[in-house]
Write a protein that holds these residues in place. Structure first.
Motif, mmCIF file in Angstrom:
data_model
loop_
_atom_site.group_PDB
_atom_site.id
_atom_site.type_symbol
_atom_site.label_atom_id
_atom_site.label_comp_id
_atom_site.label_asym_id
_atom_site.label_seq_id
_atom_site.Cartn_x
_atom_site.Cartn_y
_atom_site.Cartn_z
ATOM 1 N N THR A 1 -3.006 -1.028 -3.233
ATOM 2 C CA THR A 1 -3.042 0.016 -3.074
ATOM 3 C C THR A 1 -2.644 1.461 -3.226
ATOM 4 O OG1 THR A 1 -3.342 0.238 -0.910
ATOM 5 C CG2 THR A 1 -5.226 -0.820 -1.600
ATOM 6 N N LYS B 1 -6.566 0.318 -7.864
ATOM 7 C CA LYS B 1 -7.871 1.080 -6.423
ATOM 8 C C LYS B 1 -6.837 2.162 -5.943
ATOM 9 C CE LYS B 1 -10.446 0.813 -3.555
ATOM 10 N NZ LYS B 1 -12.151 1.730 -3.940
ATOM 11 N N ASN C 1 1.011 -0.953 0.350
ATOM 12 C CA ASN C 1 0.218 -0.255 0.134
ATOM 13 C C ASN C 1 1.122 1.346 -0.089
ATOM 14 O OD1 ASN C 1 -2.657 -1.587 -0.085
ATOM 15 N ND2 ASN C 1 -1.999 -1.822 2.360
ATOM 16 N N PRO D 1 -9.549 3.977 3.851
ATOM 17 C CA PRO D 1 -9.830 2.595 4.418
ATOM 18 C C PRO D 1 -9.829 3.028 5.874
ATOM 19 C CG PRO D 1 -7.802 2.593 3.145
ATOM 20 C CD PRO D 1 -8.765 3.485 2.738
ATOM 21 N N ILE E 1 -6.629 -5.156 3.834
ATOM 22 C CA ILE E 1 -6.036 -4.072 2.441
ATOM 23 C C ILE E 1 -4.911 -3.944 1.243
ATOM 24 C CG2 ILE E 1 -8.174 -2.995 2.471
ATOM 25 C CD1 ILE E 1 -5.480 -0.721 2.693
ATOM 26 N N GLU F 1 -10.648 -2.238 8.835
ATOM 27 C CA GLU F 1 -9.962 -2.924 7.041
ATOM 28 C C GLU F 1 -8.283 -2.780 6.807
ATOM 29 O OE1 GLU F 1 -13.163 -0.820 4.108
ATOM 30 O OE2 GLU F 1 -12.076 0.497 4.411
#
Length: 392
Positions: free
Chosen positions: A304, A281, A260, A293, A301, A297
């Protein structure tokens, strides 16, 4: 000579002359690739195959000049590889961002395979060499002589169906066998396994100044916009250091990790280009929108990108679900800069964090980072003193 981390020394114990370095972003693949060349093939010319954005950024070139200035080397982009691969007989080849070769029937995959057959040796560097599973491994297994071609690999290992009139892969047989095969040519290293790597690392990514910047600085006018006061000129220069090349680089950068990412930006024009060129995303945190988020979450995840401007993203929010920070452009405020990486690197962060500063050399951007590195704000006074500008 580079002072290697212990985890890098340990990794080198397992590599072979031809090998796939499956290593997380920020673990030092560049310096390790050059060390590999010097260990096994130092009498051979070096070829670095990389995306155009990486070649233009000149990170490889700077590292060679700093640590191995005696190496005789050439570079080749993936776009040029299909035309030039047969020019590099007996070179030792480093394929950077090697996941670009995973398609065995694509032009890059074919050219890369052909090059390995005439090279003296080769390594492949990628944080995500097989992002979609075993089908992505076929070209690598071909290169290392572990399968003949895609047809035989699928026939021997895949569970398929023709239910809809075309072959669809449902799963894989012999996965333990495939994993053992993979382990003979590659070794995984995550950032969290790099035990002696600092919990927060800053890396600089350099760019050359754009012609737009030079024009604005010289003429005070560009594309119908007149930069007729100090504030307007300063912001015009900051925005136009090298937008095009930065965007090209970020596209490749985002593709090469499943982590991420937080990207800090300043201007709406930057946000628009980032949104247009990132297909993953994407979340947004700015003055108008705070769409990122929820804490519930965060553990689930991955892969992203969160786009955050400094005003909104440097205070009163947490981004500890992310472990990569990209400073697409710098803030002039040391407080905002310090607080921005504190959004990721703070209590609750369970992974090591790497922060990448995009720096356009010989521009106001480089001046801003010098001030930030000195824990200072960059302001009009510093800028005018540096540029020796007249009062506007």
């Amino acid at each position: 000579m580079w002072d290697f981390y212990n985890y890098q020394k340990e990794y080198f114990k397992h590599v072979k002359p031809n090998y796939i370095y499956d290593m997380d972003t920020g673990t030092g693949k560049t310096i390790m690739g050059l060390h590999h060349h010097q260990t096994y093939f130092k009498d051979k010319k070096l070829l670095i195959v990389a995306p155009a954005s990486k070649i233009n950024e000149q990170g490889w070139q700077r590292t060679i000049e700093e640590h191995y200035p005696h190496i005789e080397y050439e570079t080749c982009t993936y776009n040029m590889l299909p035309k030039k691969w047969n020019e590099f007989t007996e070179y030792f080849v480093i394929f950077d961002e090697a996941h670009r070769l995973k398609n065995s029937t694509g032009v890059w995959g074919k050219a890369g395979f052909n090059l390995t057959k005439i090279a003296s040796g080769y390594i492949l560097l990628s944080a995500t060499p097989i992002p979609n599973g075993w089908e992505d491994s076929i070209n690598y297994f071909k290169m290392f002589g572990l399968t003949k071609n895609k047809t035989s690999f699928i026939r021997n290992n895949a569970i398929t169906t023709m239910q809809y009139g075309y072959m669809e892969i449902l799963g894989w047989r012999n996965e333990s066998k495939l994993l053992n095969m993979w382990k003979t040519i590659s070794r995984r290293l995550s950032k969290d396994e790099a035990t002696d790597l600092p919990a927060l690392v800053f890396e600089n990514v350099h760019f050359n100044v754009s012609n737009t910047y030079k024009t604005i600085k010289k003429d005070r006018i560009y594309d119908g916009i007149v930069y007729d006061n100090q504030m307007k000129l300063r912001h015009g220069l900051r925005l136009n250091t090298n937008l095009k090349t930065k965007i090209e680089y970020i596209k490749d950068f985002v593709e090469n990790t499943n982590d991420n990412i937080i990207i800090f930006y300043n201007y709406d024009e930057e946000l628009k280009l980032l949104q247009e060129n990132i297909s993953k995303k994407t979340y947004l945190c700015n003055g108008a929108v705070k769409d990122y988020p929820k804490k519930s979450e965060w553990d689930s995840i991955e892969n992203t990108v969160t786009l955050a401007n400094y005003k909104s993203g440097s205070e009163a929010v947490e981004f500890t679900y992310a472990n990569i920070i990209v400073y697409f452009s710098p803030t002039e405020s040391y407080t905002e800069f310090y607080q921005s990486y504190g959004r990721c690197y703070r209590n609750g962060q369970t992974r090591k964090v790497t922060a990448y500063k995009f720096i356009t050399d010989n521009t106001i951007e480089a001046d801003i980072y010098r001030a930030l590195d000195n824990k200072e704000d960059f302001n009009a006074k510093l800028w005018l003193e540096k540029e020796n500008l007249w009062k506007m």
